[in-house]
Each structure stands twice: as C-alpha cells, then as structure tokens.
Write an enzyme that holds these catalytic residues in place. Structure first.
Site, short mmCIF file in Angstrom:
data_model
loop_
_atom_site.label_atom_id
_atom_site.label_comp_id
_atom_site.label_asym_id
_atom_site.label_seq_id
_atom_site.Cartn_x
_atom_site.Cartn_y
_atom_site.Cartn_z
N LYS A 326 0.83 -1.20 0.00
CA LYS A 326 0.00 0.00 0.00
C LYS A 326 0.87 1.26 0.00
O LYS A 326 0.64 2.17 -0.80
CB LYS A 326 -0.90 -0.04 1.25
N GLY A 399 -5.21 7.73 5.55
CA GLY A 399 -4.38 8.68 6.28
C GLY A 399 -3.11 8.99 5.52
O GLY A 399 -2.63 10.13 5.52
N SER A 473 7.00 8.74 12.62
CA SER A 473 5.94 8.61 11.61
C SER A 473 6.50 8.78 10.21
O SER A 473 7.03 9.83 9.85
CB SER A 473 4.85 9.65 11.85
N GLN A 475 4.71 8.87 7.61
CA GLN A 475 3.82 9.77 6.87
C GLN A 475 4.25 11.21 7.06
O GLN A 475 4.29 11.99 6.11
CB GLN A 475 2.37 9.56 7.32
N ASP A 621 1.94 -1.58 11.74
CA ASP A 621 0.62 -1.95 11.23
C ASP A 621 0.28 -3.41 11.50
O ASP A 621 -0.83 -3.85 11.20
CB ASP A 621 0.56 -1.71 9.72
N LYS A 648 -4.67 4.94 15.00
CA LYS A 648 -4.68 4.37 13.65
C LYS A 648 -6.14 4.37 13.15
O LYS A 648 -6.96 5.12 13.66
CB LYS A 648 -4.07 2.97 13.66
N ARG A 693 -7.56 -3.96 9.34
CA ARG A 693 -6.59 -4.90 9.90
C ARG A 693 -7.15 -5.65 11.12
O ARG A 693 -6.78 -6.79 11.39
CB ARG A 693 -5.29 -4.18 10.25
#
Ligand code: S3P
Length: 743
Positions: A326, A399, A473, A475, A621, A648, A693
């Site tokens: 992903k 996100g 993070s 991201q 994750d 999350k 998940r």
C-alpha cells in the site's frame, strides 16, 4: 393545515405522472375523492373506467372547485393558461403543486397570473419517468426510490411544503429542496442536455446521405446513447424552450468541451485526449462515491454491513501472493505524477486507499491509465504541472494520502481542501500541519481537535527547515520531504526511531538525490524527477495475516511470494521468530530499489515474549495480527511503547482488547500497549470498528477457535486487501462474507 386522508385532490392532466400519482393516492386510501381535468375526453373516460378518478371535467376550474390539493400535471407550457383558468375557482386554503421539469417558467407563470407567487403554491419536480406516456402507462410505484425536488420560495407556507412533502414520501420518493434557479441549472445539465444531444445526434445522422448504412450498422453504443431520443418530442420541445437560458449555457459548456476534443485530435495531442477520456471514465464513479461519502472499490458497498463468519479449525497451506504494498502504491502515483515522462507501475494495489490517491491526481489533471490487473501508466506532468482540483479532494479512509498530500499541496500555486471518511475525520493532522507551517505553508486543520478537513492556501513560498520529529511517523517524514522538493534550500527530517523509507528510496529511483545520515534524511529543493518503472512488491502488512495464520494453525505449510522485505518493515518477522515462529526467507533479491523475498512459514508452538520497543515502528501496522499470535502463544506477551496504535484507523489497542475478551482471551490494555495471556480462543461476535486490519486479524483467530467467530463491519478490508476472502479460503480458512442491513 390539511389532514390525511384529504377530502379532494384535483389533477390537471392525467398523463404518466398525473395518473401514477392518482393511482397511488387511490391505492393507499390517501384521499376520499379525486377529480381531474384533461383536454382529452378519452383520457378522462379511461381514468374513470380504471377507477383512478371519481369524476372528470373538460374545464380545469370545475375540477379544482372544493379541492384541498391541486396537482398540475400537464405540459409545462400550458401552466400559465391553466393557472389563469383555476384561479377564480380555487378555495382559499387549497395547496397547489406541479410536476414540471422546469421551475423558473412555472414560477413566472404564477407571478403573471396572481401578480405574486401564492404562498400556497409549492413548485415540484419528480425525477421519474419512462419512454411511455399516457394514462394507461401510469404505475403507483413509479416514484418509489426516486428523487423529488421541491423549489419553495422564501415566503411559501411551511404547511403547504409539509403537505406536498408528505405526499411524495407516501409515494416512496426521497424529497429534496433546491432554489428555483439551481434546479433549472442542474437539470439543464443532467437531463435536458443529454436529451438534446440524443435528439440532435439521431437527427443529424438521419440527414446524412448514407443514412441507411448508419442505422443498419449502428451498434450498441449508438443505441445506448440515443435511447432517450425515443422520448416524447412535444414534451421535450416544451422543456428546451421553457428552460432556454440554462439549456443554452449547458450547451455552450458542452460545445467548448467537444472543441477541446476536436483540437486534441487535430493536433495529435495524445496526452490531452487520453487525459479527457481517463478523467471522464473515472468521474462517473468518483462523484457517486463522493456524494455518498463511500468507496471506490466495488466490494465496499457501505449501503449494507459486510460481516465475516469463520468456522473453527483447519490448516493454512499453499502458495499465495498477497496484493501490492500500500505504501509503495501510493508513492508510485505521487512521484509518477510529479516526474517528467511516463511511469509504468506493475503490482499496484487496487485497494480503496491507493485508488483514492490515484483519483486525487486525476483531479489535479494527471493522465493515469488503469489500473488493470495491477498495471498503471502515469503520464507525469513534472514538478510544476499539477492543476487546481475542481473541488475538495476526497481521500476516503486513507491517512497516508492525506498526510503526504498535505506536504505536496502546501507547495502548489493553488488552494486545496482534503477530506475523508468518518474514520479519517477523527485522525490527528496537526502532526503534519505543524512542520509544514514552519516551512511557511498556509495550512489549517479545520476539524475539531486538529482533525480533517485540511485546508491549504496555495502560493506559499516554502523554505527548507530541519525538523526533529517528536513521533516516529513515516507519513510525517514523507509529507515534509515532499514539501522540501519545492522549498528553498535543504529540508531535513530526523526520526526518533527508524520508520519506513519508501519515499526516500523511490525519490532516488526517480533520480532525485536524497541524503541519509543516521536518523536524518534530507533533500534540496528545485530538482527534477525522471519517470521510471516500478514493480510493487507484495505488502508485508497483508502477508502478516497469512504469516500468523500458518504459524498458529496446526499442520500448516505456506509459501508467500514476492514479499517486500524493506528493513524498516520486517518487524513482524522478527517478532514472530522471537516468539518461536518458523519462517524461512528464500530467494532474497532486489526489485526497483526495494528488497523482496519469498517466505516459507510452518506451524510452530509460539511462546509469549516482551516485544522489544525498537521493533514497534518496524511492525506498526502488524500488531493486530501479532495480538492473535500472542493469544495462541504459551505464556504472556507484553507490548509497550506503542501508543501510536491508539490513533490508527481505530484505537487498535482498545478494539483488539475488546474483541479478545469477547473470545475469552485475557487481554489487558495499557496506555501504550497491551498484556495478552495465551489460552484457548472461544467463539463469539467481535466488532472491527471499520478497521481493515482488525477484521482480518480476527478472521485468522478462527483457525484456533473452539466455535464460529463473527466479525462485524468488515467492508474496509477492501482498503488494503481486495479479495482477502478468496485468497484466505484457498489457503484453508473457513470464512464466508455476508451482507446485512445497516441499522
Ligand atoms: C505509512 C506509515 C505508517 C503506517 C501507515 C502507512 C506510510 O503510518 O501505519 O499504514 O505509507 O507512510 P505513520 O506514519 O502514522 O506511522
């Protein structure tokens, strides 16, 4: 105020719409007496024979005398004459409504007759019909599940609106209100223009000299496109004239569009042509999803609740390739779009989240072909080629899309708004907005508590900063580095613990220099990305469910192919091995800058451990599935240093603890982790809270359960793992999905 059943309802006109509504009133016992006027005696006689009306008149004034409700259901261009005729006969309290397809002219007719629009007149328009017409064609269910638009004026009586609303609701329709002009402009585009084009195309072709051949060989496309040219010519003639201004403005916009297609074809501008067509193809579905606030993937219906049921037992065996990574799929679209040249992607994850990123770049004018069987072709526009999106960018559940795009959009010469679904609307966005503001970005988190929507004002001159990330993070790191591509000078980010480095690797793959020294990565603004090929490995985060499954189910033997083995992602393998898992890494190789391998997993008796905190960001994750492994292990497993799990897609510590407790496993949540004591897994119903998940983890628990496990709210599995059910079943999981009405 009128009460049901009404004493008398009068219809002026008994065509398809009028006679359908009259049938409904009759069948449902909503009125004692129905009167009607029609220009055709035959129509009145038929209606009376069918029992639809009690009495018919030639003169509208006779029909409305004594009526509580008058429904004007004749052609729109007769409105003024009919209103003038009924005016002297209407009782003071009578409510009048109409069903015309245009509203501006109906309101103008009322003004002409009364000198003002009476407060008891509620203009209306049911969006329903058929190519058939006449009193015989009417059906009481014509309006069920259709929309009806009312366009009351500011002074229209609320009681009158309530009455007309109740009428349509009784017909099973969804009632919405709009302003008169808005109605006419919207309908000109969605209904009138397509009819105009269909009539005009058929007429144009019919005039050509070889017209017989055209119609002889006309295939499905011609038939589909021109189906509506079989509609009532007189009615449409009236509608185009009645809504003249709005229709002409819609036609102008359309002609400008065909001119662009013409220019692109004339000048052989392949990119422009492909751009218009790929955008158009995607747009139909995209807007439907946006309106409903739902998903791109077909499997995510959201009109129903998707539930998984897992029967206990079984082993987990075979060879499988789980869907593409992903994180890498997102980045392939982003960097491919910003590159110069054409980037071909294979193994792309056709899951909801990555599709949201793809749509966002289409919204910004990038031509993207596919995805088809994991293949995507991105026609890059360069670092300065993105265009302003036509409206807010909707990123669904993702996100990653929102945080990475926040960085990228902060540097663009246009404004943008990022929105998402209900789960994303609760997730923290200040963590990315803060460093971007330090770079000079004009970015606001407009939700409560620093949550989406994210609003970005363009044209900010960004300057490079050094940012010491307070949380680990990827991201945030990626969002800041992406903004750094446009910033003046150097942008560097130091992370408190290693996080996934796909952005850094892929930037290098696109020929953009990224320096990493220890925990710090930096980029210089003002460079260039050059298109490349990307082969997306299978997602280790999706493989994790299968790794756990084959470890906990007895007699299992599974090979997972082409799994991404980036060192910042392999925490799940390290942790499972530390628990006694039997995982072999085979055929290690490098594909497009990312390490890849096949994984051979066999059943093992796992034991509880204290999970080392340095593994937490490397398995961030994968904890939901690791908690299932812990429940199957001998002894106690303790996780600490993982407070990030609480923000999350759901609060993964609490939601997993709740589910495990339901299944009889001892799970004690702590502020930054959980303590799980291995033991038998029972049966029961667990709630995933829409977290993909969580749903997939509890599915795997079925392999060791003593009875069936039902998992609620599983549609979001399609965000990261399309066909999870199919692949898991092929390996031996006894799982099925079912749809249930939402309460
Ligand atoms: C991701 C980073 C991680 C991870 C997410 C994907 C990415 O989030 O949980 O699923 O692609 O950069 P954080 O950066 O919030 O840790």
């Amino acid at each position: 105020m009128q009460r049901w059943p009404l004493r008398q309802v009068a219809f002026i006109g008994l065509g398809l719409i009028g006679s359908s509504l009259a049938r409904l009133l009759r069948e449902r016992g909503l009125v004692e007496r129905i009167t009607a006027a029609s220009r055709s005696r035959q129509t009145l006689a038929t209606a009376q024979q069918l029992g639809i009306i009690d009495i018919g008149y030639a003169n509208p004034a006779d029909a409305v005398r004594g009526a509580d409700l008058v429904i004007l259901a004749m052609p729109v261009n007769a409105t003024e004459a009919v209103m003038a005729a009924i005016k002297p006969a209407l009782s003071q309290s009578a409510v009048v409504t109409d069903v015309g397809s245009t509203k501006g002219n109906v309101v103008a007719a009322a003004e002409a007759v009364w000198g003002h629009v009476p407060a008891t007149f509620v203009p209306g328009h049911p969006i329903a019909g058929s190519e058939q017409s006449g009193v015989m064609a009417g059906r009481a269910d014509l309006f069920a599940a259709h929309k009806v638009i009312l366009t009351p004026l500011t002074h229209t009586s609320a009681d009158a609106v309530a009455l007309v609303t109740a009428l349509w609701q009784a017909a099973g329709a969804e009632v919405m209100t709009m302003r008169v002009e808005q109605h006419d402009a919207v309908l000109a585009r969605t209904s009138h223009l397509p009819h105009l084009l269909a009539f005009s195309l058929v007429d144009t072709l019919a005039q050509e000299s070889d017209n017989l051949d055209i119609f002889r060989y006309a295939a499905g496309g011609f038939r589909d496109f021109t189906r509506i040219a079989a509609s009532d010519p007189r009615m449409w003639h009236d509608i185009f004239l009645a809504n003249r201004d709005a229709v002409i403005s819609a036609l102008d916009a359309f002609e400008a569009g065909t001119q662009r297609v013409r220019d692109a074809i004339t000048s052989n501008d392949s990119d422009a042509l492909l751009g218009m067509f790929t955008r158009a193809r995607a747009a139909r579905e995209h807007f439907t999803h946006m309106l409903a606030g739902t998903a791109y993937a077909k499997s995510m219906t959201h009109t129903k609740e998707l539930r998984f049921t897992v029967e206990p037992g079984g082993n987990f065996t075979g060879r499988a390739r789980v869907p593409g990574d992903k994180s890498i799929s997102h980045r392939s679209i982003m960097l491919g779009s910003l590159a110069t040249g054409v980037t071909d992607v294979t193994g792309f994850l056709e899951g909801e989240d990555a599709l949201a990123t793809l749509q966002a770049f289409r919204d910004m004018g990038v031509v993207i072909e596919g995805p088809t069987a994991g293949r995507v072709r991105v026609h890059g526009v360069g670092l300065h080629g993105l265009k302003a999106p036509p409206g807010p960018i909707y990123v669904g559940n993702s996100g990653t899309t929102m945080r990475l795009l926040s960085g990228l959009l902060s540097a663009q010469p246009f404004n943008a708004v990022l929105t998402g679904d209900a789960s994303l609307a609760k997730r923290p966005m200040e963590r990315i907005a803060k460093p971007l503001r330090m770079m000079g970005a004009d970015i606001q988190t407009t939700g409560e508590r620093g949550t989406p929507p994210v609003t970005i004002t363009g044209n900010a001159a960004l300057k490079g900063i050094h940012y010491d990330m307070p949380i680990a993070s990827a991201q945030v790191k990626s969002g800041v580095l992406l903004a750094g591509l446009w910033a003046q000078g150097t942008t560097s980010v130091t992370e408190p613990a290693p996080t996934r480095d796909h952005t850094e690797r892929m930037l290098r793959g696109f020929g953009y220099a990224v320096k990493t020294e220890g925990a710090t990565a930096n980029v210089q603004g003002g460079g260039k990305l050059t298109a490349t090929q990307i082969d997306v490995p299978a997602d280790i985060s999706s493989a994790a469910f299968f790794l756990v499954a084959a470890s906990i189910a007895p007699d299992s033997d599974l090979v997972l192919e082409h799994v991404g083995m980036n060192p910042t992602r392999v925490g799940v393998i390290n942790i499972l091995r530390a628990m006694g898992g039997n995982i072999e890494v085979l055929n290690s190789r490098e594909v497009g800058g990312e390490p890849v391998a096949d994984l051979h997993v066999r059943s093992a008796q796992l034991k509880g451990i204290d999970i080392p905190e340095d593994q937490v960001p490397l398995a961030i994750d994968e904890f939901p599935s690791l908690f299932i492994a812990a429940a199957c292990a001998e002894g106690v497993t303790t996780l600490t240093g993982a407070e990030e799990l609480r923000v999350k897609e759901s609060d993964r510590i609490q939601v997993m603890a709740d589910g495990l407790l339901t299944l009889g496993v001892s799970a004690v949540p702590t502020a930054d982790g959980i303590v799980i004591t291995g033991g038998p897994i029972g049966s029961g119903e667990v709630i995933s809270h829409g977290d993909h998940r969580i749903a997939m983890s509890f599915a795997m628990a079925g392999l060791r359960a003593t009875g069936p496990i039902v998992i609620r709210d599983c549609a979001n599995v399609a965000t990261s793992f399309p066909d999870f059910i199919g692949l898991a079943r092929r390996c031996g999981l006894r799982i099925r999905a079912s749809e249930h009405d939402l309460h």
